[in-house]
Write a protein that holds these residues in place. Sequence first.
Motif, PDB file in Angstrom:
ATOM      1  N   ASP A  85       0.906  -1.103  -0.012  1.00 57.63           N
ATOM      2  CA  ASP A  85       0.031  -0.024  -0.034  1.00 57.63           C
ATOM      3  C   ASP A  85       1.053   1.379  -0.089  1.00 57.63           C
ATOM      4  OD1 ASP A  85      -1.784   1.839   0.420  1.00 57.63           O
ATOM      5  OD2 ASP A  85      -2.938   0.809   1.760  1.00 57.63           O
ATOM      6  N   LEU A  86       1.271   1.760  -1.019  1.00 57.27           N
ATOM      7  CA  LEU A  86       1.997   3.098  -1.261  1.00 57.27           C
ATOM      8  C   LEU A  86       1.521   4.181  -0.534  1.00 57.27           C
ATOM      9  CD1 LEU A  86       4.805   4.035  -2.301  1.00 57.27           C
ATOM     10  CD2 LEU A  86       3.630   4.566  -4.469  1.00 57.27           C
ATOM     11  N   ASN A  87       0.027   4.251  -0.648  1.00 57.93           N
ATOM     12  CA  ASN A  87      -0.475   5.456  -0.155  1.00 57.93           C
ATOM     13  C   ASN A  87      -0.373   5.415   1.390  1.00 57.93           C
ATOM     14  OD1 ASN A  87      -1.546   6.357  -2.679  1.00 57.93           O
ATOM     15  ND2 ASN A  87      -3.491   5.301  -2.589  1.00 57.93           N
ATOM     16  N   LEU A  88      -0.534   4.281   2.114  1.00 56.03           N
ATOM     17  CA  LEU A  88      -0.273   4.170   3.678  1.00 56.03           C
ATOM     18  C   LEU A  88       1.071   4.542   3.870  1.00 56.03           C
ATOM     19  CD1 LEU A  88      -1.325   3.441   6.387  1.00 56.03           C
ATOM     20  CD2 LEU A  88      -0.830   1.065   5.780  1.00 56.03           C
ATOM     21  N   ASN A  90       3.294   6.474   2.238  1.00 60.02           N
ATOM     22  CA  ASN A  90       3.436   7.892   2.089  1.00 60.02           C
ATOM     23  C   ASN A  90       2.815   8.552   3.198  1.00 60.02           C
ATOM     24  OD1 ASN A  90       4.965   7.668  -0.321  1.00 60.02           O
ATOM     25  ND2 ASN A  90       3.192   7.685  -1.572  1.00 60.02           N
ATOM     26  N   LYS A  91       1.397   8.217   3.622  1.00 62.29           N
ATOM     27  CA  LYS A  91       1.009   9.032   4.760  1.00 62.29           C
ATOM     28  C   LYS A  91       1.787   8.753   6.014  1.00 62.29           C
ATOM     29  CE  LYS A  91      -3.519   8.664   7.148  1.00 62.29           C
ATOM     30  NZ  LYS A  91      -4.827   7.917   7.283  1.00 62.29           N
ATOM     31  N   SER A 125       9.470   3.432  -0.943  1.00 66.34           N
ATOM     32  CA  SER A 125       8.956   4.074  -2.130  1.00 66.34           C
ATOM     33  C   SER A 125       9.440   3.870  -3.461  1.00 66.34           C
ATOM     34  CB  SER A 125       8.551   5.552  -1.922  1.00 66.34           C
ATOM     35  OG  SER A 125      10.006   6.153  -1.717  1.00 66.34           O
TER      36      SER A 125
END
Length: 313
Positions: A85-88, A90-91, A125
């Motif tokens: 989960d790249l969004n997680l 980055n978050k 990332s």
Amino acid sequence: MTEQTPKPGPDPKTLLHLSSQFLRRRHFFDCRKYAHQAHQLNSSLAGVTKILAVADVLLTTTYETPNGNIRDWYEVLQVDRYSQDLNLINKQYGRLYGLLNPCDNTFPFADEAFEIVCDAWGVLSHSEKKFEFDCMVKKILEGEQFWTVCPYCYYLYEYPRVYLEGCVRCVNEKCGKAFTCVEIDRPPDEVLSVGGYVCDGFVMLGLKTGCWNPFKPVHKKKPDCGTGGGVDDKYVEISDDDDEDGGCVNGGVKVEGGGVTVEPMGANVGRKKSAARNTKKVTGVGNRARKEAFVEPEESEDYGFEVDFDEYR
């Protein structure tokens, strides 16, 4: 008779000051302990979340490699291992970036923790760097940890190898039953990335690659239990009052009502039973993969499959 005045509780600011002193001496466990106490008493206390972020990052696991020690970048960013989960990712990086930025965080070693977080994001990332790091971690952990499955609810767990053949309790709130840890093959990445798998009885559904099956133990060489050879040091001979003529029933495992029960299969054979010498009983801990859309336990009876674990030993 006068009533005794209750003693005042600890002051959150005093606890935060103690936490800072421990951090200055690099006593990260004590630092986090007092910071947590201060946060529980006053979650809005200025600086408490920042000092907790510093301690949490500096306490993360490190792996020994030929090129030096490398931290567990997943643990640094507080995401599940092998997460896709790249969004997680980055978050979590953005949250820790704001807490550890040396321009705003004046606690000792905040700059060191900040650099670690940046390094973690730089690896996780980047798809190629992440893949190389995942392969390294899998190779390191291959001999130190193992995967097992709860035979009642089919949850998967990853434990340190010291718990192999030990008795643990399933932490699934809908199960909570104790079971013996039997090693199974490591789940494929597609199962770990989504945190679940789908099965119909003993048949796996939806797997794109491989033939992984959590109901099949890892193939192991059966210990020499004959009278002429020595038994492995991990096993001890035990007696069974129910056996007749000193024999032993060749047992099999059959799924019934979502559980596993041993039923007699075949004629008596003259072999010894073995049991783990140093078994442990612990509560369920460790990483786990959740289940998805499993069949109801009573439906598993209809398949009538019987699995003889002896052939996998």
